[in-house]
Design a protein around this motif. Structure first.
Motif, mmCIF file in Angstrom:
data_model
loop_
_atom_site.group_PDB
_atom_site.id
_atom_site.type_symbol
_atom_site.label_atom_id
_atom_site.label_comp_id
_atom_site.label_asym_id
_atom_site.label_seq_id
_atom_site.Cartn_x
_atom_site.Cartn_y
_atom_site.Cartn_z
ATOM 1 N N TYR B 127 0.863 -1.173 0.000
ATOM 2 C CA TYR B 127 0.000 0.000 0.000
ATOM 3 C C TYR B 127 0.906 1.231 0.000
ATOM 4 O O TYR B 127 1.874 1.302 0.753
ATOM 5 C CB TYR B 127 -0.868 -0.021 1.270
ATOM 6 C CG TYR B 127 -1.662 1.231 1.515
ATOM 7 C CD1 TYR B 127 -3.003 1.311 1.133
ATOM 8 C CD2 TYR B 127 -1.092 2.346 2.134
ATOM 9 C CE1 TYR B 127 -3.738 2.454 1.359
ATOM 10 C CE2 TYR B 127 -1.827 3.495 2.364
ATOM 11 C CZ TYR B 127 -3.143 3.545 1.976
ATOM 12 O OH TYR B 127 -3.872 4.678 2.206
ATOM 13 N N ALA B 128 0.583 2.193 -0.849
ATOM 14 C CA ALA B 128 1.335 3.458 -0.837
ATOM 15 C C ALA B 128 0.419 4.584 -1.277
ATOM 16 O O ALA B 128 -0.573 4.356 -1.961
ATOM 17 C CB ALA B 128 2.542 3.364 -1.770
ATOM 18 N N ARG B 129 0.781 5.763 -0.844
ATOM 19 C CA ARG B 129 -0.022 6.913 -1.270
ATOM 20 C C ARG B 129 0.416 7.354 -2.661
ATOM 21 O O ARG B 129 -0.393 7.515 -3.554
ATOM 22 C CB ARG B 129 0.148 8.046 -0.270
ATOM 23 C CG ARG B 129 -0.855 9.145 -0.491
ATOM 24 C CD ARG B 129 -0.985 9.957 0.747
ATOM 25 N NE ARG B 129 -0.343 11.251 0.557
ATOM 26 C CZ ARG B 129 -0.733 12.339 1.169
ATOM 27 N NH1 ARG B 129 -1.743 12.300 2.014
ATOM 28 N NH2 ARG B 129 -0.119 13.470 0.989
ATOM 29 N N VAL B 130 1.715 7.519 -2.822
ATOM 30 C CA VAL B 130 2.278 7.985 -4.090
ATOM 31 C C VAL B 130 3.581 7.253 -4.338
ATOM 32 O O VAL B 130 4.347 7.013 -3.405
ATOM 33 C CB VAL B 130 2.561 9.508 -4.018
ATOM 34 C CG1 VAL B 130 3.449 9.968 -5.161
ATOM 35 C CG2 VAL B 130 1.274 10.314 -4.002
ATOM 36 N N ILE B 131 3.859 6.880 -5.585
ATOM 37 C CA ILE B 131 5.192 6.345 -5.923
ATOM 38 C C ILE B 131 5.732 7.145 -7.089
ATOM 39 O O ILE B 131 5.096 7.242 -8.141
ATOM 40 C CB ILE B 131 5.149 4.856 -6.316
ATOM 41 C CG1 ILE B 131 4.498 4.022 -5.205
ATOM 42 C CG2 ILE B 131 6.555 4.340 -6.603
ATOM 43 C CD1 ILE B 131 4.252 2.572 -5.604
ATOM 44 N N LYS B 132 6.915 7.710 -6.894
ATOM 45 C CA LYS B 132 7.548 8.491 -7.960
ATOM 46 C C LYS B 132 8.923 7.880 -8.210
ATOM 47 O O LYS B 132 9.781 7.864 -7.330
ATOM 48 C CB LYS B 132 7.682 9.953 -7.493
ATOM 49 C CG LYS B 132 8.487 10.834 -8.406
ATOM 50 C CD LYS B 132 7.638 11.372 -9.525
ATOM 51 C CE LYS B 132 8.479 12.168 -10.520
ATOM 52 N NZ LYS B 132 9.199 11.350 -11.486
ATOM 53 N N ARG B 147 -3.089 7.523 -4.511
ATOM 54 C CA ARG B 147 -3.113 8.747 -5.339
ATOM 55 C C ARG B 147 -2.573 8.489 -6.749
ATOM 56 O O ARG B 147 -3.324 8.382 -7.679
ATOM 57 C CB ARG B 147 -2.298 9.854 -4.667
ATOM 58 C CG ARG B 147 -2.884 10.313 -3.342
ATOM 59 C CD ARG B 147 -3.735 11.556 -3.549
ATOM 60 N NE ARG B 147 -4.339 12.005 -2.315
ATOM 61 C CZ ARG B 147 -3.870 12.988 -1.563
ATOM 62 N NH1 ARG B 147 -2.775 13.614 -1.915
ATOM 63 N NH2 ARG B 147 -4.493 13.345 -0.462
ATOM 64 N N TRP B 148 -1.254 8.426 -6.889
ATOM 65 C CA TRP B 148 -0.702 8.286 -8.241
ATOM 66 C C TRP B 148 0.666 7.626 -8.256
ATOM 67 O O TRP B 148 1.356 7.585 -7.233
ATOM 68 C CB TRP B 148 -0.627 9.642 -8.954
ATOM 69 C CG TRP B 148 0.094 10.744 -8.227
ATOM 70 C CD1 TRP B 148 -0.492 11.670 -7.407
ATOM 71 C CD2 TRP B 148 1.486 11.065 -8.246
ATOM 72 N NE1 TRP B 148 0.453 12.530 -6.906
ATOM 73 C CE2 TRP B 148 1.683 12.188 -7.418
ATOM 74 C CE3 TRP B 148 2.599 10.513 -8.871
ATOM 75 C CZ2 TRP B 148 2.931 12.773 -7.207
ATOM 76 C CZ3 TRP B 148 3.853 11.095 -8.671
ATOM 77 C CH2 TRP B 148 4.005 12.214 -7.838
ATOM 78 N N ILE B 165 -4.083 6.926 -10.583
ATOM 79 C CA ILE B 165 -3.510 7.708 -11.695
ATOM 80 C C ILE B 165 -2.092 7.203 -11.958
ATOM 81 O O ILE B 165 -1.305 7.053 -11.024
ATOM 82 C CB ILE B 165 -3.459 9.202 -11.339
ATOM 83 C CG1 ILE B 165 -4.886 9.747 -11.158
ATOM 84 C CG2 ILE B 165 -2.721 10.001 -12.410
ATOM 85 C CD1 ILE B 165 -4.932 11.137 -10.570
ATOM 86 N N ALA B 166 -1.778 6.948 -13.209
ATOM 87 C CA ALA B 166 -0.422 6.479 -13.530
ATOM 88 C C ALA B 166 0.072 7.166 -14.786
ATOM 89 O O ALA B 166 -0.666 7.299 -15.761
ATOM 90 C CB ALA B 166 -0.423 4.968 -13.741
ATOM 91 N N SER B 167 1.316 7.615 -14.742
ATOM 92 C CA SER B 167 1.891 8.244 -15.941
ATOM 93 C C SER B 167 3.312 7.752 -16.128
ATOM 94 O O SER B 167 4.057 7.559 -15.164
ATOM 95 C CB SER B 167 1.854 9.762 -15.810
ATOM 96 O OG SER B 167 2.420 10.179 -14.600
ATOM 97 N N SER B 168 3.649 7.552 -17.388
ATOM 98 C CA SER B 168 4.978 7.045 -17.694
ATOM 99 C C SER B 168 5.444 7.655 -18.998
ATOM 100 O O SER B 168 4.641 7.893 -19.909
ATOM 101 C CB SER B 168 4.899 5.521 -17.819
ATOM 102 O OG SER B 168 6.002 5.037 -18.546
#
Lengths: 424, 341
Positions: B127-132, B147-148, B165-168
């Protein structure tokens, strides 16, 4: 006299029903905006294939604001190779021409169009027609000279044309100088009601959102096929709206494509503006009412909304006559049976037509916008009620006179004032 | 002044006061002059699906100026914990900065953002809030990202994970059962990749002698309209009711339906599909246009939307359902939920 009294009574009754109908319409719009399903505009579409766009800015003596709008447009994020900017110098006798030329030297996608010869009749419809003939873009985006388009607005407006049924797109106008005085603040409140609730609800309900003539875009070929703009009509925006729908096209409303404009800061300027709008709108009413009712492209709902919209600037005149009728009936001692209804007339008409958006619509719109403190000015709209009734009625009579006049009407320019660039 | 005059004066004053009551807020507003500011408009706003990630990146660097091995504090972002390759516990309440290549153990829980400059692999049921992540990002099965997630490189999301939300900037692989709201990838692929078309060679060319897409609309007022099997249409089409496009059909133009749209297998649409109702795309179709529905969108297997040269969008107000082996260049958005089935 025996005949006059029943006629006045019937007029008053019919009029009260019409006003109540408008009030119900606006109530439905407000309810829809608050609780109804909101129709998605196309601004979320990401697409690298974009059409060639021509931005047209009609200008007459706009030296105070010309630089501001051109600076804003050159910073647009729309691909430069797909963008052409045509500021139209329409018989300016100030420094507008020099400003436009200086920008044309610096930016190769700015191509000023000068209308200076006496053969070229002045006016916005004529300017737009001329610009369409030289524009390279398949989509025409229009801004008035006092507007401040944000960097992303051209893309947001143009993306609506991915829908092949959309012939025109309208963005939202915000008043940049709303803090100047009470008039500009009231205009902003009114605008908010008009866009945030009225336009969006009509878009939601698949009725007739209105193309507003600025912060808007249209398909060039479609408008050329319809014969361009009629130079005799002062409200070329309303005319385009009806032309579009009568030819099977739709108008899309982009609530998030927001752009600042400068509103008149004096009541005299506002009076002239409202009179001109009323005149133009009623010209459209005379010209398009019958085609609207007989159109094969519009269903009953759209026709009804179209009729109510086309009469918006006629109603204050009818209201004025309604009040006169009630005074005559009162003085002749014939009002007693109407007492309750007349009271209703004043309540309903004040709520619905004290302004161009009823009080509850303004309240809801500004609530959605998160601007609640300014709503304290709402009682002042009672004054607007009288102000608009007077000047809209004058505009209506101007339009009636235009029916018998062959020459093109003269355009009256809204006064500008220079301001600092605040939003960079 | 007699008593009647006084009474009259009192009444007059009373009426004036009553009339002024509605104006009290106006008088206060004029004196106060608050709330008169124009509504804010971001004049520099440009649409960018990776805007949140870029903004966060900037904000993160401005706040910390990260030096590995240190625990830092920021007034804006709170505490940051710097973690190496080893994860000593399963619950991290502060923001985590991961140094080097790392593999996050199963069932780890990150209540704030996770930032990595290297390859990062999450186990299952995390589980995570955000991964960048700056490099490759792999998520195992049944992960939940509230989140994203964003990566400069490829993203692989394991079965039955929720990523919101996912962006790559590169390929995004989604396995069966993955749910989302917004995706942006070059391209977004569901399940195992199939050999998607890189460009339009051999498709547009075979019709090069025919007229191009024109603006003359074909209006169909009927409640239901069918483009029969094998039809080739060279104009934009607007229908008032449901539109059925049977298999092996080619449309060189935009499509608008005020009802639902169904596209049969092996069809090719060189234009946008806009529907007030739902859109269903069959197997092995190729759409070089945007898909926009005010209801739901369903895309069957071996179908491709857009190309790398012509990236397009799939936008739906309700559900988006993607079968396995679908390629989308490069943006999906739904107001509700999207799912790979």
């Amino acid at each position: 006299m025996e005949l006059v009294i029943p006629v006045l009574k019937i007029y008053l009754l019919i009029f009260i029903i019409i006003v109540a109908l408008y009030m119900i319409r606006h109530f439905i719009f407000t309810y829809n905006r608050l609780f109804g399903e909101q129709k998605l505009y196309y601004q979320d579409i990401l697409d690298k294939d974009v059409p060639m766009v021509t931005v047209v800015i009609p200008m007459k003596n706009e030296e105070l604001v010309a630089k501001q709008i051109l600076d804003r447009l050159v910073s647009s994020d729309y691909p430069r190779e797909k963008l052409e900017i045509i500021p139209i110098n329409d018989h300016s006798d100030d420094g507008t021409k020099e400003i436009l030329e200086s920008y044309a030297v610096k930016y190769d996608h700015i191509r000023p169009y000068h209308r200076l010869s006496e053969d070229e009749k002045p006016g916005k419809p004529n300017s737009l027609n001329d610009a369409m003939n030289v524009a390279k873009g398949e989509i025409i985006v229009v801004f008035d000279a006092d507007y401040q388009p944000p960097d992303g607005i051209i893309r947001e407006l143009v993306v609506g044309f991915k829908d092949p049924e959309v012939g025109a797109v309208m963005g939202r106008v915000l008043v940049e100088n709303c803090g100047t005085n009470m008039l500009t603040m009231m205009l902003e409140l009114e605008r908010s009601g008009g866009y945030q609730v009225d336009q969006q609800a009509r878009y939601n309900m698949d009725l007739i959102p209105q193309y507003g003539g600025t912060v808007g875009a249209y398909r060039k070929e479609a408008v050329l096929k319809m014969g361009g703009f009629d130079p005799k009509v002062l409200a070329e925006d309303t005319e385009l709206t009806y032309k579009m729908y009568l030819n099977g096209w739709h108008v899309a409303y982009a609530n998030r494509a927001e752009c600042y404009e400068e509103m008149p800061e004096e009541w005299v300027g506002r009076a002239k503006q409202i009179r001109r709008w009323a005149r133009g709108h009623n010209q459209v009413m005379f010209k398009y009412l019958v085609p609207l009712l007989t159109s094969r492209y519009l269903n009953f709902r759209k026709k009804l909304d179209g009729v109510l919209l086309i009469f918006v600037y006629t109603l204050p005149t009818l209201l004025f006559l309604g009040i006169l009728s009630s005074v005559v009936l009162f003085l002749s001692g014939n009002l007693e049976i109407f007492a309750g209804i007349v009271f209703l007339l004043f309540i309903v008409s004040l709520a619905a037509f004290g302004n161009f958006a009823p009080f509850f619509q303004i309240g809801v719109a500004n609530f959605i916008d998160g601007r609640t403190k300014a709503l304290r000015l709402i009682p002042l709209f009672a004054f607007n009620f009288v102000f608009y009734m007077l000047y809209v009625s004058l505009g209506f009579w101007d339009a009636v006179k235009d029916l018998f006049r062959k020459s093109e009407p003269e355009w009256d320019k809204t006064k500008r004032r220079q301001r600092e660039e605040r939003y960079e | 002044m007699n008593s009647i005059d006084i009474l009259l004066l009192e009444y007059t004053l009373g009426v004036i006061i009553l009339m002024l009551i509605p104006l009290a807020p106006v008088i206060y507003a004029v004196w106060d002059r608050k709330g008169y500011e124009p509504l804010p408009v971001n004049m520099k706003y440009t649409k960018d699906p990776r805007a949140i990630a870029k903004y966060f990146d900037q904000y993160f660097h401005d706040s910390f100026g990260v030096k590995p091995g240190e625990i830092l504090n920021s007034k804006k972002l709170g505490k940051l914990e710097v973690v190496g390759e080893t994860f000593h516990r399963s619950l991290y309440k502060d923001m985590v900065y991961i140094v080097g290549k790392a593999k996050v153990p199963d069932r780890s829980r990150f209540e704030r953002e996770v930032i990595s400059r290297d390859e990062l692999e999450f186990g299952n049921r995390c589980y995570a809030r955000v991964i960048k992540s700056q490099k490759k990002l792999i998520l195992g099965e049944e992960n939940c990202i509230v989140r994203w997630i964003d990566s400069e490189s490829t993203i692989t999301v394991g079965r039955y994970s929720h990523i919101n939300i996912a962006s790559s900037m590169s390929t995004m692989h989604l396995e069966k059962g993955v749910s989302f709201r917004r995706l942006y990838g070059y391209p977004v692929l569901t399940s195992h990749a199939f050999s998607f078309r890189k460009n339009l060679e051999g498709i547009r060319e075979e019709h090069i002698d025919k007229p191009s897409i024109d603006e003359n609309l074909l209006y169909v007022p009927d409640k239901k309209y069918t483009l029969t099997k094998g039809t080739i249409l060279f104009r934009s089409l607007v229908t008032q009711g449901h539109l059925i496009i049977e298999q092996n059909t080619k449309v060189f133009g935009n499509i608008k339906s005020n009802g639902d749209v169904e596209v049969g297998d092996n069809s090719f649409i060189d234009g946008n599909i806009i529907a007030e109702g739902s859109i269903k795309i069959g197997k092995n179709c190729f759409v070089v246009g945007n898909m926009f529905s005010r209801a739901s969108i369903k895309i069957d297997s071996y179908t491709q939307i857009g190309t790398s040269e012509h990236p397009k969008s799939v936008i739906s107000k309700k559900m988006i359902t993607l079968a396995e082996h679908v390629a989308i260049f490069n943006y999906l958005l739904t107001d509700k939920t999207g799912e790979v089935k």
